[in-house]
Scaffold this motif. Structure first.
Motif, PDB file in Angstrom:
ATOM      1  N   THR A   1      -7.239   2.055   6.624  1.00  0.00           N
ATOM      2  CA  THR A   1      -7.792   0.921   5.694  1.00  0.00           C
ATOM      3  C   THR A   1      -6.810   0.709   4.360  1.00  0.00           C
ATOM      4  OG1 THR A   1      -9.293   2.328   4.635  1.00  0.00           O
ATOM      5  CG2 THR A   1     -10.339   0.717   6.304  1.00  0.00           C
TER       6      THR A   1
ATOM      7  N   SER B   1       0.797  -1.142  -0.117  1.00  0.00           N
ATOM      8  CA  SER B   1      -0.161   0.073  -0.068  1.00  0.00           C
ATOM      9  C   SER B   1       0.902   0.967   0.093  1.00  0.00           C
ATOM     10  CB  SER B   1      -0.939  -0.057   1.331  1.00  0.00           C
ATOM     11  OG  SER B   1      -0.955  -1.123   1.703  1.00  0.00           O
TER      12      SER B   1
ATOM     13  N   ASN C   1      -3.879   0.836   4.699  1.00  0.00           N
ATOM     14  CA  ASN C   1      -2.954   0.034   5.410  1.00  0.00           C
ATOM     15  C   ASN C   1      -1.538   0.892   5.072  1.00  0.00           C
ATOM     16  OD1 ASN C   1      -2.107  -2.110   6.728  1.00  0.00           O
ATOM     17  ND2 ASN C   1      -2.503  -3.524   4.938  1.00  0.00           N
TER      18      ASN C   1
ATOM     19  N   LYS D   1      -9.517   7.308   9.146  1.00  0.00           N
ATOM     20  CA  LYS D   1      -9.924   5.856   9.179  1.00  0.00           C
ATOM     21  C   LYS D   1      -9.780   5.333   7.354  1.00  0.00           C
ATOM     22  CE  LYS D   1     -14.150   3.354   9.621  1.00  0.00           C
ATOM     23  NZ  LYS D   1     -15.597   3.245   9.336  1.00  0.00           N
ATOM     24  N   LYS D   2      -9.757   6.170   6.404  1.00  0.00           N
ATOM     25  CA  LYS D   2      -9.215   5.786   5.078  1.00  0.00           C
ATOM     26  C   LYS D   2      -7.926   5.403   5.301  1.00  0.00           C
ATOM     27  CE  LYS D   2      -9.356   5.370   0.663  1.00  0.00           C
ATOM     28  NZ  LYS D   2      -9.984   4.205  -0.081  1.00  0.00           N
TER      29      LYS D   2
END
Ligand code: HAM
Length: 419
Positions: free
Chosen positions: A373, A325, A375, A369-370
């Protein structure tokens, strides 16, 4: 909503990335063998595949043929060999007068009944070696093919046979016809048809192959002349010497009509060494270039299905080493600080490190939060304080620690980072 065409798939990440990873690894191995990549068109004049001597089910029943707007009869390639052989002739690669090894990756089209491992649009990797009749070239390609599958950690076995020269094949064909005629009543409807038009194809039948009479069908090896017999024995000796696992399958004839002498397939094996699925196949084809209007050239090649390889790898939980990521995810608290955030984004990417920016206008909480997620290893947070002081908050999402850094210390941090 318009759906995709039957038997053709979208490759959505990570499938698209798996494809690239697999190709990258195979390309590297092809180059170890001094092969050069060739890219040929998706469309060929139909005669490239629909040749007088090619009566395989695949070419007769499964090709996508059409007339173009200039009234040319074209075929979307169902396989790579014929197109590569056409390109070898057309580009006069034979002037080299030495062995020419060409490898390729491509998408191929066959109007098949779609099922697991059988698609209408699929991909192959392949290699074609021109200008040598030596069994050492058969060995070279077979050894390369087993190396490719071994390099992915798959348990495979080569299954091979010899069809002999053109005369042996003709003799064998008439023997097979005679033999299966005796069992006409027990043949499936497709094989009854094949008995008339292309008796060798009966040996490929997935329905009749379980019947008792099938197992006693004549062996191709009985029809070889001395030369073919000798070259096949020499090849087997060398496979033994190189400890390449193989099985002689004296009824292997392959699905295309251009083969003579050595033919082979590679199967993936279960833990108790049963063949589960064929991953690819190939062999010698010494008459194809002549059928395409060129000089006779001795050739040997192989092609493997990429989707089949990926299916097999997925079943062994293979680690494709997919791209990470983005290392950084940049969050700004206000529109006003975006410029500053974007200059940090550029700084990171200039160092060839992957980074993403919180472009979407949403709450701080959802931005964080994004980032989590996604990573990303680091979140970079820019609020009023950081903007005013030209600093930033660097949050390590793994250790859950954070620190405030000046812009110049951050640049230093980037400099020292392991990419
Ligand atoms: P082939 O056996 O027709 O040979 O295809 C080679 C491999 O392509 C198959 O073993 C399979 O893995 C994959 N394949 C074929 N059809 C499909 C399909 N409908 N869906 C998914 N995968 C498929 C050839 O194509 C020859 N040109 C091989 C060759 C190269 N011979 C000499 N040089």
């Amino acid at each position: 909503m318009i759906a995709k065409v039957k038997g053709m798939n979208d490759l959505v990440y990570p499938e698209s990335e798996k494809l690239n990873k697999v190709i990258e690894k195979i390309r590297f191995l092809f180059k170890l063998y001094n092969a050069r990549e060739i890219v040929t068109p998706l469309l060929e004049h139909s005669e490239v595949f629909h040749r007088e001597k090619e009566n395989s089910d695949m070419v007769i029943k499964e090709t996508y043929d059409f007339m173009d707007r200039g009234n040319r009869k074209l075929t979307i390639r169902p396989e790579g060999t014929a197109g590569v052989a056409r390109a070898y002739l057309e580009n006069k690669l034979y002037l080299d007068d030495d062995i020419v090894k060409l490898f390729y990756f491509g998408t191929f089209y066959r109007y098949e009944r779609p099922q697991k491992g059988r698609l209408r649009e699929f991909r192959q990797f392949g290699i074609e070696v021109f200008n040598s009749d030596s069994y050492l070239i058969d060995l070279e390609v077979i050894e390369l093919v087993s190396r490719i599958y071994n390099s992915f950690g798959l348990k495979t076995r080569i299954r091979l046979n010899s069809l002999g020269n053109e005369t042996s094949i003709l003799n064998y064909k008439s023997k097979i016809k005679e033999y299966f005629n005796l069992y006409k009543e027990s043949l499936c409807p497709d094989c009854l048809n094949r008995l008339e038009n292309n008796p060798l194809r009966i040996l490929d039948c997935k329905v009749d192959c379980h019947k008792d009479f099938f197992k006693n069908a004549p062996s191709t090896l009985k029809y070889l002349d001395l030369d073919s017999k000798k070259r096949f024995e020499e090849l087997l000796k060398l496979l033994d010497k190189l400890e390449i696992p193989y099985l002689v399958d004296d009824k292997l004839v392959r699905g295309l009509d251009y083969y003579s002498e050595t033919v082979f397939e590679i199967d993936i094996l279960s833990d108790n060494n049963d063949a589960i699925k064929t991953l690819g196949g190939g062999g010698r084809y010494n008459n194809l270039t002549k059928e395409l209007g060129g000089e006779n050239t001795s050739c040997f090649g192989f092609a493997g299905g990429i989707e089949r390889l990926i299916n097999a790898l997925d079943e062994t939980n293979y680690d494709y080493k997919l791209s990470d990521s983005p290392k950084f995810y940049i969050i700004t608290f206000d529109k006003e600080f975006e410029d500053y955030g974007l200059s940090i984004l550029k700084e990171i990417r200039d160092k060839n490190i992957a980074a993403e920016f919180s472009y979407k206008d949403r709450s701080i909480k959802s931005k964080v939060k994004k980032g989590i997620t996604l990573n990303s290893k680091y979140l970079i947070i820019i609020g009023k304080n950081e903007f005013d002081n030209q600093t930033l908050i660097l949050k390590d999402t793994v250790t859950s620690t954070q620190e405030e850094l000046s812009y110049s210390s951050f640049k230093e941090f980037l400099e020292n980072m392991e990419k």
